[in-house]
Enzyme design. Structure first.
Site, short mmCIF file in Angstrom:
data_model
loop_
_atom_site.label_atom_id
_atom_site.label_comp_id
_atom_site.label_asym_id
_atom_site.label_seq_id
_atom_site.Cartn_x
_atom_site.Cartn_y
_atom_site.Cartn_z
N VAL B 83 -49.18 31.48 7.63
CA VAL B 83 -48.46 30.54 6.76
C VAL B 83 -47.90 31.26 5.54
CG1 VAL B 83 -49.77 28.52 7.53
CG2 VAL B 83 -50.64 29.87 5.61
N ILE B 125 -54.78 33.19 5.41
CA ILE B 125 -53.53 33.91 5.69
C ILE B 125 -53.06 33.70 7.12
CG2 ILE B 125 -53.97 35.64 3.90
CD1 ILE B 125 -54.40 37.65 6.16
N GLU B 126 -53.77 32.92 7.90
CA GLU B 126 -53.31 32.63 9.26
C GLU B 126 -52.77 31.20 9.31
OE1 GLU B 126 -55.94 34.19 12.33
OE2 GLU B 126 -56.50 35.86 11.04
N MET B 127 -53.59 30.23 9.65
CA MET B 127 -53.07 28.87 9.77
C MET B 127 -53.33 28.02 8.52
SD MET B 127 -53.90 28.53 13.83
CE MET B 127 -53.13 26.97 14.21
#
Lengths: 343, 343
Positions: B83, B125-127
């Site tokens: 994201v 830092i991913e979803m």
């Protein structure tokens, strides 16, 4: 300030502002331009390209990222997210039934799906490719793509930007959602709509919504091919809504043409599947469909709908959600043994 | 520095370092844990969840964004993009055949696909979701999802994080790529591999690659269920490669356990479809498969392969690209008349 063309349309449509509108079911097939007849090979290639994130500088953004065919044809966001997390200024229009739009993009700067398909790929805040030459170079490097282009467009140097755009457009012409409750109703099934939906349908016509949201896709009248259909938004000034949503900050078509007469002209978006495409308007600032109906009645028709009328129209608009055709997921050809220089 | 477990494995495998390795075809079916037997309803729900970007804070990142099943099961990037354009520090492993991994994540911090599936969704830092409670709240708000969860897991309060993870894992267990040229060869079709590929296969075994890249998925020996298989990387120090690729900056399993004995231990990744998953290694710093083979031989086996040997092994590794099963694209249920508060 309407252009002459719009004025003509408005006059022509004035007779349709009564309760009876020209209700039409959605055609099962979209019109195809003579220069780009659809074929299965072209559609299949187009689907691959549409879903391939390697058409972006980062390798992360495909057409489908913002115009998601697994959802309502867009991303349910105000501004869409392109490469490097950049957020665009306009809300992504749905790809479903976009084949029935008279023009593409909110400001109508593309006269066709073919022309539209070329835009986002090289837009620096969308897919971020430096040029279509770079896209073509990537496609040529991936075994499987040259063969798919040759199958769709014949041999020779088939991997071109024009052909990529044609293939994507051919795929998009298959993205049609027939058999909504509304379609069944206007095709004769009186039980397809609820009482509230029929009330909403009448309110939709009586209020004047169907003056512009007309035709089978609720995006304007059927005009000679190549005739764009724009409307001014907002038509009526309203300080409260302007303060809340800032609609007028975007000058619409004038951002492209730089002409005063084009200020705040926008393409009339389809209402097909509108229940699934929140948030609403060109800037995606309105989060709910009931507020969108309230805003439209006031800003375009200078009417104050009651809460009941709004609920009825929303119920009717929910009857425009169609059947989404089943699609096979493409397996995209791989680039063997290496990767591209993504940024 | 090997752990006792690794030392045991290394000894057990020492006998296999000759030219003859235990070549096995890929099973058509992945093992299922007793607590999560696969059913069609569960797999279908898992596919929906896997492809649904609404499981991210921005509404833009799905499991599939980084582990793309339309490609080689990942994103062909060094670091994946989560994201807000944030780039992760490790290269996304392929989801294809991940059901055959003894542990999940490069550092093996998840013992199962079920445990893995829960991680990225709430990784900032991913979803980027704040919590699984927020995910569950979203899923409950989307008509169609509660019904799909009930169909997969029975009635009652079926929409839970555990069930979402189980469904995703069940879907992932269907992502198997059988019938590679290698599989055909070891199943008796002597014509399935080229001469060069057979040479590469022998070099792969003689050099010692198959000591660790063993078993049907080339990711380690078949061990009792729940037994993880890690190897130290790099095993042999090499200043040039370290300067070039900085492999040792990531302490691998020790980043999770904080134990000195776990430093630089990594899960042994599958080599299935490795030709399609460049760039290589945990940090994705090696862009080509030939360099990956060169690096592995030197850093893990202290051997310098000739250019011919490297080309042969790469040819062999290309024979591990399997058949990707055809999948139907899910139509994700929509949230009618509104959208979520995406950031």
């Amino acid at each position: 300030m309407f252009t002459l063309r719009l004025l003509t349309c408005a006059l022509a449509l004035a007779g349709a502002s009564a309760a009876v509108a020209d209700w039409q079911a959605l055609p099962a097939k979209a019109p195809e331009p003579a220069a780009n007849p659809s074929t299965p090979a072209k559609v299949e290639l187009g689907k691959m390209l549409y879903l391939d994130p390697r058409l972006s500088s980062t390798g992360t953004v495909s057409c489908n990222s913002c115009h998601n065919v697994m959802l309502g044809g867009e991303d349910n966001r105000g501004g869409s997210v392109g490469v490097h997390g950049q957020v665009g200024g306009r809300s992504a229009p749905t790809v479903w039934n976009s084949a029935f739009n008279s023009v593409q993009f909110w400001d109508g700067r593309a006269p066709s799906l073919e022309a539209q398909a070329k835009g986002p790929v090289t837009n620096p805040i969308e897919m971020g490719m430096k040029s279509w030459d770079d896209v073509v170079a990537r496609l040529k490097a991936i075994p499987g793509y040259p063969e798919a282009f040759a199958a769709a467009f014949g041999g020779g140097d088939a991997v071109t930007a024009d052909n990529a755009a044609k293939a994507i457009a051919a795929y998009e012409r298959t993205l049609i959602t027939p058999n909504s409750a509304y379609d069944k109703y206007v095709s004769g099934d009186q039980t397809a709509l609820t009482e509230q939906q029929v009330r909403g349908m009448n309110t939709f016509a009586e209020t004047g919504c169907s003056n512009c949201h007309s035709g089978p896709a609720f995006n304007g009248p059927t005009l000679p091919e190549g005739t764009p259909f724009f409307m001014k938004f907002p038509t009526f000034e309203n300080g409260m809504f302007e303060a809340k949503y800032g609609f007028s900050q975007d000058k619409g078509r004038a951002e492209v043409t730089k002409k005063a007469e084009d200020e705040h002209l926008f393409k009339v978006p389809t209402l097909r599947n509108v229940a699934l495409t929140a948030p609403y308007f060109h800037n995606g600032k309105v989060k709910t469909l009931d507020e969108a109906v309230r805003v439209m009645a006031k800003l375009q028709l200078n009417k104050d709908l009651s809460e009941q009328q709004i609920a009825d129209v929303v119920a009717f608009l929910n009857a425009l959600t169609g059947e989404f055709p089943k699609q096979q997921m493409p397996q995209l050809p791989g680039l063997p043994n290496k990767t591209f220089d993504y940024n």
